[in-house]
Design an enzyme around this catalytic site. Sequence first.
Site, PDB file in Angstrom:
ATOM      1  N   LYS A  89      -6.614  -8.488 -29.846  1.00 22.40           N
ATOM      2  CA  LYS A  89      -7.976  -8.247 -30.332  1.00 22.40           C
ATOM      3  C   LYS A  89      -8.051  -7.096 -31.335  1.00 22.40           C
ATOM      4  O   LYS A  89      -8.861  -7.113 -32.252  1.00 22.40           O
ATOM      5  CB  LYS A  89      -8.914  -7.983 -29.156  1.00 22.40           C
ATOM      6  CG  LYS A  89      -9.173  -9.258 -28.349  1.00 22.40           C
ATOM      7  CD  LYS A  89     -10.578  -9.329 -27.825  1.00 22.40           C
ATOM      8  CE  LYS A  89     -10.892 -10.713 -27.300  1.00 22.40           C
ATOM      9  NZ  LYS A  89     -10.062 -11.111 -26.139  1.00 22.40           N
ATOM     10  N   GLU A  94     -20.373  -7.510 -29.363  1.00 24.85           N
ATOM     11  CA  GLU A  94     -20.656  -8.170 -28.089  1.00 24.85           C
ATOM     12  C   GLU A  94     -19.397  -8.109 -27.241  1.00 24.85           C
ATOM     13  O   GLU A  94     -18.293  -8.003 -27.765  1.00 24.85           O
ATOM     14  CB  GLU A  94     -21.032  -9.641 -28.336  1.00 24.85           C
ATOM     15  CG  GLU A  94     -19.840 -10.616 -28.475  1.00 24.85           C
ATOM     16  CD  GLU A  94     -18.953 -10.369 -29.692  1.00 24.85           C
ATOM     17  OE1 GLU A  94     -19.394  -9.696 -30.642  1.00 24.85           O
ATOM     18  OE2 GLU A  94     -17.786 -10.848 -29.685  1.00 24.85           O
ATOM     19  N   SER A 120      -0.807 -13.421 -25.911  1.00 25.54           N
ATOM     20  CA  SER A 120      -1.963 -12.756 -26.542  1.00 25.54           C
ATOM     21  C   SER A 120      -2.284 -11.394 -25.937  1.00 25.54           C
ATOM     22  O   SER A 120      -2.866 -10.540 -26.593  1.00 25.54           O
ATOM     23  CB  SER A 120      -3.197 -13.657 -26.465  1.00 25.54           C
ATOM     24  OG  SER A 120      -3.447 -14.058 -25.128  1.00 25.54           O
TER      25      SER A 120
END
Length: 387
Positions: free
Chosen positions: A90, A112, A371
Amino acid sequence: MSTVVEKKGYFGEFGGSFVPDELQHVLNILDENFQRYKDDEDFNKELNYYFHEYVGRKTPLYFAENLTKQLGGAKIYLKREDLNHTGSHKINNVLGQILLAKRMGANRVIAETGAGQHGVATATACAMFGMDCTIYMGLEDTKRQALNVFRMELLGAKVVAVDKGQGRLKDAVDEAFADLVENYETTFYLLGSAVGPHPFPSMVKHFQSVISRESREQILEKEGKLPTAVLACVGGGSNAIGAFAEYIDDENVRLIGIEPDQAATLNEGTPGELHGFKCLVLQDAEGNPLPTYSIAAGLDYPGAGPEHSHLKTIGRAEYITVTNEEVLEAFQILSKVEGIIPALESSHAVAHTLKLAPTLATDEIIIINISGRGDKDVEQVFHMLNK
Ligand SMILES: *Cc1c(COP(=O)(O)O)cnc(C)c1O
C-alpha cells in the site's frame, strides 16, 4: 499489441466517472496534475528516492526453493512486498499520491480505510512529510480495529468514525468525497485501491506498477525468461494490477487473480456501478451491493477495479476463488516451509499456487505477489485455529 486501451478512464466498458458536477470538477484538476507529473523527471526522481530510502525498495524476488521442492512442479518465486516499510504494497501508492499532493499545493491529506491498513500507510507518509492527516473509517470498523485506530493516532492522524449508513467502508468513502468537494483547494484525497472514478484506477496502477517493473527485470536476470504465471490476490485490485501491469502485453504470461469465494466479484459479479465507476459488482436485482465475507479484511469488497473487470471480460486474465480453509492452510504452509508469514490476503495467492504448481513442468516459473506480511493476522489465526 495493446490489449488494454485506456481512453478517458475507460477499460473497455468499465471505469469512467459518474459523480456530481462539483466532484467532477475536482477530479478533472487531479487528472490534469497526474498527467503532468507522472512522467516528470524530478517527480520520479523524488519518488524513487523515497521508494529506496524510506520504503526499502527494491523488494527481493525470492526463489522459494523449499516450497518448490515440496510441490514438485514449477519453480516458485515470491515478490516480497511484505518487506516494504509498513508491511505491504500500500505504501507504494501512498507515496506516489502524497508527492502529487505536495506538487498540487495541498497541505492536508484525507483517506478512507476499512480494516485500517491503508489508513496506517497514509498516516505514516503524512507523518514523514509533515502533512495534516484525516482518516475516515466506518464506526463499526473503528470498534473492530481499535489498535489500528490507535496506530494512526500515534502517527499523528485524526481518525473520524463515520456513523452514517452501516458505518462501514462505503460510508467512509462517501464522507471522504464530501470532504474533498468542500475543501479541495487545500485537501488531497488519497484513495487506497485501484477503484473509484477516473483518474484513481489509472493513478493507483501507475504507482503500483513498480512491482512488475522490478519483478520482470529480476526474473529475466535470474532465469533468462518470463514466468508462466503471475499470481496475486484481488480486493479492489491494486496489488494485482501492479503485479500484472508490465506483463499484460506478454500474451504467454498467464495473469491469475485470486478472490475469496464469498467475495468473488470478478467470478460472480455483473456489470454495474459502485462508488462512481463501472465494474463487475456483486449486486442484487436493484443494483444494491451484496454483503461479502472474507477472513482477509482487505479483500472484503463487493466491487473490483475497472481494469480487472475488463481483463476478465476479454479473457486476458483469469480469476479464481479459494476457500477460507484453503487460505488458512496456505498461511501455515508458507510460514513453516519458507519462514515467511504472509498476510491472509496474500495467502489467497499462495493457496492457488499449492494447486497450480504441481500441474506445471519443472522448467516453468510462477511468481506470487506477497502483498503483505501476516503479523497483523497472527492473533486472528490463533483464535481460528484454537476454537
Ligand atoms: C489492502 C490489501 C490488499 C487488498 O487490496 P488490493 O487493492 O486488492 O491490493 C491485499 N493485500 C494486503 C496485504 C493489503 O493490505
